[in-house]
Design an enzyme around this catalytic site. Sequence first.
Site: not given
Length: 218
Positions: A51, A53, A55, A107, A110
């Site tokens: 992803c 993302d 993080r 994750h 998400c």
Amino acid sequence: MKHLRDMNHTDLHHTLLANNAEWSARMRKENPELFTELAKHQNPFFLWIGCSDSRVPPNQITGTMPGDMFIHRNIANVVVHTDMNLMSVLDYGVNVLRIDHVIVCGHYGCGGVKAAMGPEFGGPASSWVSHIRDVKRIHDTELAVITDEEKRFDRLVELNVAEQVYALSRTAVIREAWEQGRKIHVHGWVYGLSDGLIKDLKVTRTRYELEIGGVDLR
Ligand code: CO
């Protein structure tokens, strides 16, 4: 060291460049050959599909180094057969770099998966998320009985990874590699934002599963 959020807006990017100079000096000191070797070629062991993302940074969470991982990221780690970007990465990773381990890593928490649980919101991101709406519809029976919303969300994150592993196993690149006798593993993992741990979903595929009469034997 000051955190980025405490920095002057106009200085933000200078911080990255200063950090980079420090990092480069430290790496060269620790391993004088590293950049000389990396400049010649890449020979990564893993293809990571994750992803976007912020993080979930692949190298940091897996303790890997530059040169170890070939990486593709998009919103909610989706494998779409008409996505030329992902398919080119897959083709190059498998057929040129000869990578044998492909990892789909989703994750918990998400945003892309969460969006698929809510109403349409318009724009390209909404269209992208429709791929996850399909995953949700395929697994509706299982998801519908999970009354706790957080648990249902977590489960959709996992099912999304499993479906993307399955989608990978159906790509021409992976199927042809298997047909040629390549021992390619396609793994499905989920990363936990709250503890930094990766869970193996045990949905690894190492061969193409036959379909009979249009019914997937999953
Ligand atoms: Co995400």
